[in-house]
Design a protein around this motif. Structure first.
Motif, PDB file in Angstrom:
ATOM      1  N   UNK A  69     -24.252  41.297 -46.146  1.00 27.93           N
ATOM      2  CA  UNK A  69     -23.409  41.860 -45.443  1.00 27.93           C
ATOM      3  C   UNK A  69     -23.170  40.949 -44.297  1.00 27.93           C
ATOM      4  N   UNK A  70     -23.422  39.617 -44.515  1.00 28.12           N
ATOM      5  CA  UNK A  70     -22.908  38.884 -43.337  1.00 28.12           C
ATOM      6  C   UNK A  70     -21.976  37.489 -43.773  1.00 28.12           C
ATOM      7  N   UNK A  71     -20.924  37.627 -43.136  1.00 29.73           N
ATOM      8  CA  UNK A  71     -19.867  36.611 -43.463  1.00 29.73           C
ATOM      9  C   UNK A  71     -20.004  35.424 -42.269  1.00 29.73           C
ATOM     10  N   UNK A  72     -20.197  34.368 -42.946  1.00 31.07           N
ATOM     11  CA  UNK A  72     -20.502  33.219 -41.784  1.00 31.07           C
ATOM     12  C   UNK A  72     -19.531  32.212 -41.939  1.00 31.07           C
ATOM     13  N   UNK A  73     -18.539  31.670 -40.827  1.00 27.40           N
ATOM     14  CA  UNK A  73     -17.741  30.678 -40.891  1.00 27.40           C
ATOM     15  C   UNK A  73     -18.223  29.646 -39.759  1.00 27.40           C
ATOM     16  N   UNK A  74     -18.352  28.475 -40.447  1.00 26.12           N
ATOM     17  CA  UNK A  74     -18.681  27.359 -39.792  1.00 26.12           C
ATOM     18  C   UNK A  74     -17.766  26.228 -39.767  1.00 26.12           C
ATOM     19  N   UNK A  75     -17.597  25.337 -38.900  1.00 31.31           N
ATOM     20  CA  UNK A  75     -16.554  24.373 -38.479  1.00 31.31           C
ATOM     21  C   UNK A  75     -17.548  23.111 -38.061  1.00 31.31           C
ATOM     22  N   UNK A  76     -17.546  22.011 -38.764  1.00 33.04           N
ATOM     23  CA  UNK A  76     -18.171  20.647 -38.485  1.00 33.04           C
ATOM     24  C   UNK A  76     -17.180  19.551 -38.502  1.00 33.04           C
ATOM     25  N   UNK A  77     -16.807  19.052 -37.411  1.00 32.22           N
ATOM     26  CA  UNK A  77     -16.115  17.916 -37.289  1.00 32.22           C
ATOM     27  C   UNK A  77     -17.274  16.674 -37.616  1.00 32.22           C
ATOM     28  N   UNK A  78     -16.629  15.749 -38.314  1.00 28.37           N
ATOM     29  CA  UNK A  78     -17.308  14.515 -38.270  1.00 28.37           C
ATOM     30  C   UNK A  78     -17.554  13.789 -36.921  1.00 28.37           C
ATOM     31  N   UNK A  79     -18.487  12.668 -37.089  1.00 27.57           N
ATOM     32  CA  UNK A  79     -18.639  12.116 -35.599  1.00 27.57           C
ATOM     33  C   UNK A  79     -17.553  11.726 -34.902  1.00 27.57           C
ATOM     34  N   UNK A  80     -17.821  12.039 -33.621  1.00 23.58           N
ATOM     35  CA  UNK A  80     -16.648  11.802 -32.446  1.00 23.58           C
ATOM     36  C   UNK A  80     -16.143  10.329 -32.584  1.00 23.58           C
ATOM     37  N   UNK A  81     -14.877  10.114 -32.174  1.00 22.30           N
ATOM     38  CA  UNK A  81     -14.275   8.873 -32.098  1.00 22.30           C
ATOM     39  C   UNK A  81     -14.363   8.373 -30.834  1.00 22.30           C
ATOM     40  N   UNK A  82     -15.531   7.486 -30.636  1.00 19.30           N
ATOM     41  CA  UNK A  82     -15.642   7.021 -29.026  1.00 19.30           C
ATOM     42  C   UNK A  82     -14.953   6.444 -28.394  1.00 19.30           C
ATOM     43  N   UNK A  83     -13.779   5.819 -29.055  1.00 20.52           N
ATOM     44  CA  UNK A  83     -12.754   4.893 -28.874  1.00 20.52           C
ATOM     45  C   UNK A  83     -11.665   5.443 -28.318  1.00 20.52           C
ATOM     46  N   UNK A  84     -11.580   6.973 -28.505  1.00 15.98           N
ATOM     47  CA  UNK A  84     -10.387   7.837 -27.955  1.00 15.98           C
ATOM     48  C   UNK A  84     -10.645   8.043 -26.307  1.00 15.98           C
ATOM     49  N   UNK A  85      -9.700   7.689 -25.388  1.00 18.44           N
ATOM     50  CA  UNK A  85      -9.906   8.194 -24.038  1.00 18.44           C
ATOM     51  C   UNK A  85      -8.777   9.179 -23.572  1.00 18.44           C
ATOM     52  N   UNK A  86      -9.331  10.129 -23.211  1.00 19.77           N
ATOM     53  CA  UNK A  86      -8.408  11.299 -22.865  1.00 19.77           C
ATOM     54  C   UNK A  86      -8.205  11.306 -21.476  1.00 19.77           C
ATOM     55  N   UNK A  87      -6.877  11.451 -21.099  1.00 15.21           N
ATOM     56  CA  UNK A  87      -6.342  11.616 -19.779  1.00 15.21           C
ATOM     57  C   UNK A  87      -6.504  13.163 -19.355  1.00 15.21           C
ATOM     58  N   UNK A  88      -6.340  13.984 -20.407  1.00 15.16           N
ATOM     59  CA  UNK A  88      -6.684  15.542 -20.322  1.00 15.16           C
ATOM     60  C   UNK A  88      -7.114  16.124 -21.693  1.00 15.16           C
ATOM     61  N   UNK A  89      -8.094  16.719 -21.864  1.00 18.43           N
ATOM     62  CA  UNK A  89      -8.540  16.937 -23.344  1.00 18.43           C
ATOM     63  C   UNK A  89      -8.689  18.817 -23.230  1.00 18.43           C
TER      64      UNK A  89
END
Length: 147
Positions: A69-89
């Motif tokens: 009786x349990x619904x499990x929703x997961x979201x997994x992003x692949x490895x972070x892109x370290x080259x991206x530079x955010x001014x605002x995230x």
């Protein structure tokens, strides 16, 4: 902060320990993170829809699983892109896991991802044996054998 003592339920109701455990777990899970935000909608009698805001996630990055009786929703992003530079995230692309407790006889019909919203359709299908039935008066199974 609310603290509810459920110990009287454990010692007073025989066979309802599962219900008391669910209430206890629900009160503990109130402190869970609120990411990703979601809605639960009543579409019709016994038909429901869960809509989750999963901006930035593609279909292959989301997994939906039902166990008992349990619904499990997961979201997994692949490895972070370290080259991206955010001014605002402001868009959170973090991994998530969200659990929903389903009622008895609730089935997951399907899921769809549109415009950053994940829609999961559910339906409660009550078996005929569990539905209420009317008993007519005067139809007794006991026969009068006093003849």
């Amino acid at each position: 902060m609310r603290n509810i003592d459920l110990s009287p339920l454990y010692r007073s109701f025989i066979g309802f320990d599962h219900l008391a455990s669910m209430i206890d777990n629900a009160s503990r899970n109130e402190k869970q993170a609120t990411y990703p935000p979601y809605n639960i909608e009543l579409l019709a009698d016994d038909k429901y829809r869960i809509t989750m805001a999963v901006a930035g996630f593609a279909e292959p990055e989301i997994e939906i699983e039902v166990q008992e009786n349990t619904l499990l929703v997961t979201g997994n992003k692949p490895g972070k892109d370290e080259e991206r530079k955010f001014l605002h995230k402001g868009i959170s692309e973090r991994n998530f896991e969200r659990k929903f407790q389903l009622g008895d006889h609730v089935k997951v019909l399907g899921a769809d991802l549109q415009n950053g919203l994940l829609h999961i359709d559910l339906e409660r299908v009550i078996p005929e044996a569990k539905k209420p039935r009317k008993i007519e008066i005067g139809n007794s199974f006991i026969e009068n054998k006093a003849e």
